[in-house]
Design a protein around this motif. Structure first.
Motif, mmCIF file in Angstrom:
data_model
loop_
_atom_site.group_PDB
_atom_site.id
_atom_site.type_symbol
_atom_site.label_atom_id
_atom_site.label_comp_id
_atom_site.label_asym_id
_atom_site.label_seq_id
_atom_site.Cartn_x
_atom_site.Cartn_y
_atom_site.Cartn_z
ATOM 1 N N ARG A 1 -11.776 7.192 -5.011
ATOM 2 C CA ARG A 1 -13.130 7.751 -4.924
ATOM 3 C C ARG A 1 -13.875 7.148 -3.726
ATOM 4 O O ARG A 1 -14.506 7.869 -2.942
ATOM 5 N N ALA A 2 -13.801 5.812 -3.569
ATOM 6 C CA ALA A 2 -14.484 5.139 -2.462
ATOM 7 C C ALA A 2 -13.925 5.578 -1.112
ATOM 8 O O ALA A 2 -14.640 5.584 -0.111
ATOM 9 N N PHE A 3 -12.654 5.962 -1.083
ATOM 10 C CA PHE A 3 -11.989 6.416 0.137
ATOM 11 C C PHE A 3 -12.310 7.889 0.438
ATOM 12 O O PHE A 3 -11.941 8.406 1.476
ATOM 13 N N VAL B 1 -8.813 0.852 -11.368
ATOM 14 C CA VAL B 1 -9.078 0.287 -10.042
ATOM 15 C C VAL B 1 -8.590 1.261 -8.969
ATOM 16 O O VAL B 1 -9.291 1.517 -7.981
ATOM 17 N N GLY B 2 -7.409 1.827 -9.162
ATOM 18 C CA GLY B 2 -6.885 2.808 -8.221
ATOM 19 C C GLY B 2 -7.772 4.040 -8.122
ATOM 20 O O GLY B 2 -8.032 4.539 -7.018
ATOM 21 N N ASP C 1 -10.981 4.182 -8.725
ATOM 22 C CA ASP C 1 -12.202 3.777 -8.025
ATOM 23 C C ASP C 1 -11.964 3.688 -6.519
ATOM 24 O O ASP C 1 -12.811 4.097 -5.727
ATOM 25 N N LYS C 2 -10.805 3.150 -6.127
ATOM 26 C CA LYS C 2 -10.484 3.045 -4.701
ATOM 27 C C LYS C 2 -10.308 4.421 -4.065
ATOM 28 O O LYS C 2 -10.735 4.640 -2.929
ATOM 29 N N CYS D 1 -5.300 3.398 0.798
ATOM 30 C CA CYS D 1 -6.399 2.697 0.131
ATOM 31 C C CYS D 1 -5.978 2.164 -1.232
ATOM 32 O O CYS D 1 -6.703 1.361 -1.831
ATOM 33 N N VAL D 2 -4.825 2.597 -1.740
ATOM 34 C CA VAL D 2 -4.343 2.130 -3.046
ATOM 35 C C VAL D 2 -2.934 1.545 -2.894
ATOM 36 O O VAL D 2 -2.183 1.920 -2.003
ATOM 37 N N THR D 3 -2.613 0.626 -3.808
ATOM 38 C CA THR D 3 -1.286 0.023 -3.787
ATOM 39 C C THR D 3 -0.346 0.810 -4.695
ATOM 40 O O THR D 3 -0.785 1.626 -5.519
ATOM 41 N N GLU E 1 -1.326 0.152 -8.242
ATOM 42 C CA GLU E 1 -2.519 0.896 -8.669
ATOM 43 C C GLU E 1 -2.200 2.362 -8.909
ATOM 44 O O GLU E 1 -2.808 3.005 -9.777
ATOM 45 N N PRO F 1 0.826 -1.212 0.000
ATOM 46 C CA PRO F 1 0.000 0.000 0.000
ATOM 47 C C PRO F 1 0.862 1.264 0.000
ATOM 48 O O PRO F 1 1.977 1.261 0.517
#
Length: 162
Positions: free
Chosen positions: A100-102, A94-95, A97-98, A25-27, A30, A19
């Motif tokens: 945004r979700a965070f 994917v990153g 989206d993560k 929240c992202v790697t 990502e 991470p």
């Protein structure tokens, strides 16, 4: 599919799962800062491009990737790659989206140098409104700006375009 131990794919999987220390929240994969992992004479060599030359997390990221590779059973070496320079266009879907979700508005793609000359339209990650305003050029880290949504009144960070 699980990668076979000791393979290039296993080395990638180990490094890619690290991470980001500032945006956990992202790697690193990502975010697009993990460029490549290859096996060279039995050593896993990870190529990493920092988000910008003064990023305070660069060394921590490199050490975390090296540790992940060693924990996966590899001898490891990190190569810092500065060219081409990292761009927010390298953040995966994917990153984004993560982020945004965070609660972090992801950067727009394809802004390039135009991002330096104006404020892009920033969409609220909570309600989706584009009726937002920049509160501060810097948010919780130097690579983010602080915004507020005028529709839902929520404050949020925006990952700046680079």
């Amino acid at each position: 599919m699980i990668a076979e131990a000791g393979t290039k794919e296993a080395a990638w999987d180990a490094a890619a799962a690290v991470p980001d220390p500032e945006v956990p929240c992202v790697t690193v994969a990502e975010l697009g800062i993990l460029r490549k992992v290859q096996l060279v004479n039995g050593i896993a060599v990870a190529q990493v491009t920092p988000t910008y030359s003064g990023c305070p997390a660069t060394l921590a990221i490199e050490l975390a990737i090296e540790t992940a590779l060693r924990d996966a059973g590899f001898e490891a070496r990190i190569e810092r790659v500065l060219s081409p320079a990292w761009t927010t266009d390298w953040i995966t879907e994917v990153g984004r989206d993560k982020l945004r979700a965070f609660g972090i508005a992801p950067p727009q793609t394809g802004m390039g140098k135009a991002a330096l000359f104006g404020c892009p339209e920033v969409v609220c990650p909570r309600c989706g409104s584009d009726n937002t305003q920049r509160i501060s050029e810097f948010g919780s880290t130097a690579c983010k700006a602080h915004y507020q949504c005028k529709a839902c009144a929520e404050p949020f960070d925006y990952f700046k375009c680079i």
